[in-house]
Write a protein that holds these residues in place. Structure first.
Motif, PDB file in Angstrom:
ATOM      1  N   LYS A  79      56.091  43.209  27.893  1.00 18.64           N
ATOM      2  CA  LYS A  79      56.691  44.477  27.456  1.00 18.64           C
ATOM      3  C   LYS A  79      56.005  45.656  28.150  1.00 18.64           C
ATOM      4  O   LYS A  79      56.661  46.553  28.686  1.00 18.64           O
ATOM      5  CB  LYS A  79      56.583  44.601  25.939  1.00 18.64           C
ATOM      6  CG  LYS A  79      57.152  45.878  25.363  1.00 18.64           C
ATOM      7  CD  LYS A  79      56.956  45.882  23.845  1.00 18.64           C
ATOM      8  CE  LYS A  79      57.272  47.226  23.240  1.00 18.64           C
ATOM      9  NZ  LYS A  79      56.246  48.241  23.505  1.00 18.64           N
ATOM     10  N   SER A 130      57.173  41.453  19.280  1.00 19.53           N
ATOM     11  CA  SER A 130      56.311  42.616  19.499  1.00 19.53           C
ATOM     12  C   SER A 130      56.356  43.567  18.302  1.00 19.53           C
ATOM     13  O   SER A 130      55.332  44.150  17.941  1.00 19.53           O
ATOM     14  CB  SER A 130      56.652  43.332  20.797  1.00 19.53           C
ATOM     15  OG  SER A 130      57.956  43.836  20.783  1.00 19.53           O
ATOM     16  N   LEU A 133      53.407  41.102  24.562  1.00 17.56           N
ATOM     17  CA  LEU A 133      53.014  42.506  24.720  1.00 17.56           C
ATOM     18  C   LEU A 133      52.712  42.836  26.184  1.00 17.56           C
ATOM     19  O   LEU A 133      53.018  43.932  26.654  1.00 17.56           O
ATOM     20  CB  LEU A 133      51.807  42.836  23.846  1.00 17.56           C
ATOM     21  CG  LEU A 133      52.092  42.935  22.358  1.00 17.56           C
ATOM     22  CD1 LEU A 133      50.812  43.233  21.590  1.00 17.56           C
ATOM     23  CD2 LEU A 133      53.146  43.994  22.065  1.00 17.56           C
TER      24      LEU A 133
END
Length: 132
Positions: free
Chosen positions: A111, A43, A108
């Protein structure tokens, strides 16, 4: 039996991957990409190439050993490329490869999900801990 080229053999093997089996190569890859440092490194590299020191500063808590090991493993798996520029001191830049970029949206999303749902998870943990 007809002769198959390497691409055909890989395609045939890919149909046989089953990550639920301990010996499956896909299982090893799932293990790798589920590592917390891998998730954070990928990320962080989603914003573009970065030097080792930039990654080290951005990813709080990662030791030099773990960052180095994670980057080497990602490079070995073809997810990250490493470019060394001879200078004093030597400059090393890391960047996601085209393959690594295909993993970016998934990382992503995970996350983002973790960041958005942390309050609910914390509440669930407190409730669970109170009953034990």
């Amino acid at each position: 039996m007809p002769t198959r080229n390497a691409a055909q053999q890989r395609e045939e093997l890919a149909r046989e991957y089953d990550a639920y089996l301990a010996s499956c190569p896909a299982r090893q890859l799932v293990d790798r990409i589920s590592d917390k440092w891998v998730t954070l490194v990928i990320s962080a590299l989603g914003d573009g190439p970065a030097r080792y020191s930039d990654l080290s500063r951005r990813i709080a808590g990662v030791s030099q050993k773990m960052l180095t090991q994670t980057l080497r493993n990602l490079e070995r798996d073809g997810l990250v490329s490493r470019e060394v520029t001879p200078s004093v001191p030597v400059r090393v830049d890391y960047e996601l490869t085209p393959l690594g970029l295909t993993l970016m949206p998934l990382i992503l999303h995970i996350k983002s999900w973790a960041e958005c749902h942390m309050d609910k998870v914390a509440t669930a943990r407190e409730t669970y801990d109170a009953t034990k």
